[in-house]
Design an enzyme around this catalytic site. Sequence first.
Site, PDB file in Angstrom:
ATOM      1  N   PHE A 137       0.866  -1.190   0.000  1.00  0.00           N
ATOM      2  CA  PHE A 137       0.000   0.000   0.000  1.00  0.00           C
ATOM      3  C   PHE A 137       0.891   1.225   0.000  1.00  0.00           C
ATOM      4  CE2 PHE A 137      -2.439   3.496   1.637  1.00  0.00           C
ATOM      5  CZ  PHE A 137      -3.665   3.340   1.009  1.00  0.00           C
ATOM      6  N   ASP A 222       9.323   2.479   1.662  1.00  0.00           N
ATOM      7  CA  ASP A 222       8.142   3.255   2.063  1.00  0.00           C
ATOM      8  C   ASP A 222       7.935   3.058   3.566  1.00  0.00           C
ATOM      9  OD1 ASP A 222       5.781   4.532   2.510  1.00  0.00           O
ATOM     10  OD2 ASP A 222       4.667   3.561   0.880  1.00  0.00           O
ATOM     11  N   LYS A 251       2.762   9.951   7.955  1.00  0.00           N
ATOM     12  CA  LYS A 251       1.945   9.675   9.145  1.00  0.00           C
ATOM     13  C   LYS A 251       2.484  10.270  10.470  1.00  0.00           C
ATOM     14  CE  LYS A 251      -0.930   6.060   7.347  1.00  0.00           C
ATOM     15  NZ  LYS A 251      -0.552   5.279   6.167  1.00  0.00           N
TER      16      LYS A 251
HETATM   17  C1  LIG Z   1      -0.825   5.370   4.747  1.00  0.00           C
HETATM   18  C2  LIG Z   1       0.258   4.970   3.808  1.00  0.00           C
HETATM   19  C3  LIG Z   1       0.506   5.684   2.621  1.00  0.00           C
HETATM   20  C4  LIG Z   1      -0.380   6.816   2.173  1.00  0.00           C
HETATM   21  O1  LIG Z   1      -0.360   7.880   3.058  1.00  0.00           O
HETATM   22  P1  LIG Z   1      -1.530   8.994   2.972  1.00  0.00           P
HETATM   23  O2  LIG Z   1      -1.057  10.051   3.926  1.00  0.00           O
HETATM   24  O3  LIG Z   1      -2.790   8.337   3.386  1.00  0.00           O
HETATM   25  O4  LIG Z   1      -1.569   9.472   1.568  1.00  0.00           O
HETATM   26  C5  LIG Z   1       1.579   5.312   1.850  1.00  0.00           C
HETATM   27  N1  LIG Z   1       2.363   4.279   2.204  1.00  0.00           N
HETATM   28  C6  LIG Z   1       2.170   3.574   3.327  1.00  0.00           C
HETATM   29  C7  LIG Z   1       3.100   2.465   3.679  1.00  0.00           C
HETATM   30  C8  LIG Z   1       1.088   3.884   4.168  1.00  0.00           C
HETATM   31  O5  LIG Z   1       0.864   3.158   5.267  1.00  0.00           O
END
Ligand SMILES: *Cc1c(COP(=O)(O)O)cnc(C)c1O
Length: 412
Positions: A137, A222, A251
């Site tokens: 994700f 990521d 986050k």
């Molecule tokens: C939540 C998340 C995203 C996206 O972040 P948003 O602030 O919701 O756009 C991207 N990569 C990972 C691993 C995430 O957990």
Amino acid sequence: MDPFALFEKHINPGLAGLLRFTGLDRVESHAEGVYVWDTTGKRYLDFLGLYGTLNLGHRHPKVVEAVKRQLDRMPMSVRVLVSEPTARLAEKLAEITPEGLEMVFFGNSGAEAVEAAFKLARIYTGKPEVITTQGGFHGKTLGALSLTPKPEYQDPVRPLVPGVKVVPYGDARALEEAITSETAAVIVEPIQGEGGIRVPPEGYLREVRRITRERGVLMIADEVQTGLGRTGRLWGVDWEEVAPDLLTSAKALGGGVMPIGVAVGRREIFEVFKRNPLVHSSTFGGNPLAAAAALAAIQVTLEEDLPARALYMGRLLMEGLQALARAYPDLIQEVRGRGLMLGLEFVDADVGALCVAELAERGVLTAFGLNNPKVVRLEPPLIVEEEHINQALEALEGALQATRKAFEGILG
Ligand SMILES: *Cc1c(COP(=O)(O)O)cnc(C)c1O
């Protein structure tokens, strides 16, 4: 009209329905630390933590104070002058991220951090392909979504950004085989979050690093969810002492007070800005208010050694969850994760959903993974105390009992 009805009428009727199903047709009122209150006065333990955002809990006083100070001074940058908090944050990020990561692009969210890494990888290498993993994700803007292989999100908006290949997560050999002369980068989460708290086999990240280095392909870690102590180390890649070429964080970076997202990378990659200073930019990215929040958040994370706390509290929570998994094998299939990034895999998504509802009823907030509804995620603030963990485990035991009762006769 009451805010829940307004949400249903003007924002998202489908989500309103889902919330109602889990008994959360409620309106939030205020929050502090690990607790949230709704407008009826009911108090909840926040064991979801905004999917890994609330490492410092709600309204950490040092972050709130830093933001208030900046608010009274200059919340937004004029952009044609340089912002001090933003520059200091870039220096700090270069200091605390793995070796060789020195340059920072600022956005406002995880998806924007991923977009920046995606674009930088293509511009720097001059190659189009990016390899992502099944269950990964990376956000929902079109570029980030193209790296998020989930049919429910991708199919309605096709065509996606071309050049993305998908390989199984945790399988370094499959990744190696997918690399071609046209591959710019590989993007990988150190632990998959939305994919259902999937921890890769030991040595996977090191292998990905070795292969990408040998083949001249960039490695993008990521860390939007795993970053800043969540897994028990400052960064998820620290578990295998790997330094990627680009690292995304968002986050928890804003201290649970401001939104912010960054792509931190090696200096050579950012040379693209020498040739073309505005090849990528964002009006709000790294604004002084968000930068002040991030600087305070990093300071608290390091001063209070929150990664170590996540490791210790995570172990307590994990032990409690494992005991419950042994007592409820008819409901729980597996418990997994690292630090305070834990997941409970239920035997089926409906069982998990009912358990989430029963937990909410008992005053504990959790949720299932967007990419894997069988898995309920537990990502409490890293400042959580032992008594909160015991409270949550007790509520979970009650929720499991109620769930077992509801499904009696249905599950063998
Ligand atoms: C939540 C998340 C995203 C996206 O972040 P948003 O602030 O919701 O756009 C991207 N990569 C990972 C691993 C995430 O957990």
